[in-house]
Every structure is written in C-alpha cells, then in structure tokens.
Motif scaffolding. Structure first.
Motif, PDB file in Angstrom:
ATOM      1  N   GLN A 111      52.581 -11.265  50.366  1.00  0.00           N
ATOM      2  CA  GLN A 111      53.199 -10.366  49.383  1.00  0.00           C
ATOM      3  C   GLN A 111      52.466  -9.027  49.369  1.00  0.00           C
ATOM      4  N   ILE A 112      53.235  -7.968  49.175  1.00  0.00           N
ATOM      5  CA  ILE A 112      52.661  -6.625  49.129  1.00  0.00           C
ATOM      6  C   ILE A 112      52.328  -6.267  47.685  1.00  0.00           C
ATOM      7  N   ILE A 113      51.121  -5.768  47.482  1.00  0.00           N
ATOM      8  CA  ILE A 113      50.642  -5.329  46.173  1.00  0.00           C
ATOM      9  C   ILE A 113      50.430  -3.822  46.255  1.00  0.00           C
ATOM     10  N   THR A 114      50.913  -3.092  45.260  1.00  0.00           N
ATOM     11  CA  THR A 114      50.667  -1.660  45.173  1.00  0.00           C
ATOM     12  C   THR A 114      49.576  -1.415  44.140  1.00  0.00           C
ATOM     13  N   ILE A 115      48.552  -0.683  44.559  1.00  0.00           N
ATOM     14  CA  ILE A 115      47.442  -0.359  43.665  1.00  0.00           C
ATOM     15  C   ILE A 115      47.422   1.142  43.446  1.00  0.00           C
ATOM     16  N   ARG A 116      47.435   1.542  42.167  1.00  0.00           N
ATOM     17  CA  ARG A 116      47.238   2.951  41.818  1.00  0.00           C
ATOM     18  C   ARG A 116      45.824   3.059  41.274  1.00  0.00           C
ATOM     19  N   LEU A 117      44.976   3.758  42.009  1.00  0.00           N
ATOM     20  CA  LEU A 117      43.568   3.879  41.665  1.00  0.00           C
ATOM     21  C   LEU A 117      43.287   5.301  41.209  1.00  0.00           C
ATOM     22  N   GLU A 118      42.934   5.451  39.951  1.00  0.00           N
ATOM     23  CA  GLU A 118      42.586   6.760  39.396  1.00  0.00           C
ATOM     24  C   GLU A 118      41.069   6.848  39.293  1.00  0.00           C
ATOM     25  N   ILE A 119      40.499   7.878  39.906  1.00  0.00           N
ATOM     26  CA  ILE A 119      39.050   8.033  39.955  1.00  0.00           C
ATOM     27  C   ILE A 119      38.644   9.302  39.217  1.00  0.00           C
ATOM     28  N   SER A 120      37.710   9.152  38.294  1.00  0.00           N
ATOM     29  CA  SER A 120      37.121  10.303  37.594  1.00  0.00           C
ATOM     30  C   SER A 120      35.739  10.546  38.180  1.00  0.00           C
ATOM     31  N   ARG A 129      36.701  -2.125  32.517  1.00  0.00           N
ATOM     32  CA  ARG A 129      36.869  -3.558  32.247  1.00  0.00           C
ATOM     33  C   ARG A 129      38.279  -4.007  32.625  1.00  0.00           C
ATOM     34  N   ALA A 130      39.273  -3.205  32.276  1.00  0.00           N
ATOM     35  CA  ALA A 130      40.658  -3.544  32.612  1.00  0.00           C
ATOM     36  C   ALA A 130      40.858  -3.609  34.130  1.00  0.00           C
ATOM     37  N   GLY A 131      40.176  -2.756  34.865  1.00  0.00           N
ATOM     38  CA  GLY A 131      40.261  -2.784  36.320  1.00  0.00           C
ATOM     39  C   GLY A 131      39.706  -4.079  36.896  1.00  0.00           C
ATOM     40  N   HIS A 132      38.551  -4.492  36.386  1.00  0.00           N
ATOM     41  CA  HIS A 132      37.975  -5.761  36.843  1.00  0.00           C
ATOM     42  C   HIS A 132      38.896  -6.933  36.497  1.00  0.00           C
ATOM     43  N   LEU A 133      39.463  -6.916  35.306  1.00  0.00           N
ATOM     44  CA  LEU A 133      40.371  -7.996  34.910  1.00  0.00           C
ATOM     45  C   LEU A 133      41.625  -8.028  35.781  1.00  0.00           C
ATOM     46  N   GLY A 134      42.159  -6.857  36.122  1.00  0.00           N
ATOM     47  CA  GLY A 134      43.333  -6.795  36.988  1.00  0.00           C
ATOM     48  C   GLY A 134      43.057  -7.382  38.362  1.00  0.00           C
ATOM     49  N   PHE A 135      41.927  -7.011  38.937  1.00  0.00           N
ATOM     50  CA  PHE A 135      41.564  -7.576  40.238  1.00  0.00           C
ATOM     51  C   PHE A 135      41.291  -9.075  40.139  1.00  0.00           C
ATOM     52  N   THR A 136      40.635  -9.497  39.068  1.00  0.00           N
ATOM     53  CA  THR A 136      40.358 -10.927  38.874  1.00  0.00           C
ATOM     54  C   THR A 136      41.656 -11.721  38.794  1.00  0.00           C
ATOM     55  N   HIS A 137      42.644 -11.178  38.103  1.00  0.00           N
ATOM     56  CA  HIS A 137      43.953 -11.838  38.008  1.00  0.00           C
ATOM     57  C   HIS A 137      44.576 -12.006  39.396  1.00  0.00           C
ATOM     58  N   LEU A 138      44.544 -10.942  40.196  1.00  0.00           N
ATOM     59  CA  LEU A 138      45.118 -11.037  41.544  1.00  0.00           C
ATOM     60  C   LEU A 138      44.342 -12.010  42.427  1.00  0.00           C
ATOM     61  N   CYS A 139      43.023 -12.044  42.279  1.00  0.00           N
ATOM     62  CA  CYS A 139      42.216 -12.994  43.053  1.00  0.00           C
ATOM     63  C   CYS A 139      42.563 -14.430  42.665  1.00  0.00           C
ATOM     64  N   THR A 140      42.816 -14.666  41.383  1.00  0.00           N
ATOM     65  CA  THR A 140      43.212 -15.995  40.923  1.00  0.00           C
ATOM     66  C   THR A 140      44.591 -16.355  41.463  1.00  0.00           C
ATOM     67  N   CYS A 141      45.512 -15.402  41.449  1.00  0.00           N
ATOM     68  CA  CYS A 141      46.842 -15.647  42.024  1.00  0.00           C
ATOM     69  C   CYS A 141      46.730 -16.011  43.498  1.00  0.00           C
TER      70      CYS A 141
END
Length: 121
Positions: free
Chosen positions: A94-103, A70-82
């Motif tokens: 602007q450059i965005i750094t994404i750290r993606l942790e996959i289980s 859920r936090a991942g979706h919210l983070g992306f939604t925030h950036l899409c709104t920006c």
C-alpha cells in the motif's frame, strides 16, 4: 491510500539537514512528490512510500537529526503497528503519503517570531 501529516523541527541549518533527509527518503524507496518553502523558517515535503518501508523511513528521519512532535511519533507508531499486523505482500505494498513540515529554529529570528505571534492574535 493513507495520508500522514507530520511536523518536525531542527536546530541544524538547512544545508546540513536537507541532503541527509533527501537521501533518507531515496534509500527507503520514497518518492518526493513536492518540496517547497512555506515561510522563511519552514519547509514542506510530500513523500510517497510503501507501507513495508515505514519503519525504515521513520528511523531514517530520526537519524537525520530531525525532531518530531509527539503527534508525529504517534502517527509513525500507528503505521508501524499496521505494518506489523498485515500479512500479505499486497497489503504491505500500500502507498502512504507523508506530508512533512519542518521548522528550522536556527533560522528563526526574534522579529519573525513576533510577526507570527501577532498574526495569531
């Protein structure tokens, strides 16, 4: 430079998910800064993208079969709104750094789950 920490999981095997995820990053103009295995069932990617490509990379990650928290979706939604509210081409660059942790839940064994639960206690 903004940074976004995203966690996701997949029931697919690594060999099925990683090529499509790597292609998704490249197709969106992303640069893979780092790719490492953090545990037998977890991987981490560090990717840089331009803000203008955030919608594309969000859609590509989802279409590759990766499930986000859920936090991942919210983070992306925030950036899409920006992205939507910025007007100038310089702002969208602007450059965005994404750290993606996959289980990888398919790789998780009962013993590894008990070991990780014991470390938290």
């Amino acid at each position: 430079m903004q940074s976004l920490d995203i966690q996701g999981f997949s029931y697919e095997e690594r060999q099925g998910l990683l090529p499509s995820l790597t292609s998704a990053f490249a197709d969106c103009g992303g640069w893979i800064l780092n790719r490492r295995t953090t545990s037998p069932t977890t991987m981490e990617f560090r990717v840089e993208i331009q803000l203008r490509a955030v919608i594309d990379i969000y859609a590509s990650i989802i279409s590759s079969g990766l499930e986000l928290t859920r936090a991942g979706h919210l983070g992306f939604t925030h950036l899409c709104t920006c992205r939507k509210n910025l007007a100038t081409p310089a702002d969208l660059g602007q450059i965005i750094t994404i750290r993606l942790e996959i289980s990888f839940l398919e790789d998780a064994t009962l013993q590894s789950l008990f070991l990780s639960a014991g470390e938290c206690a």
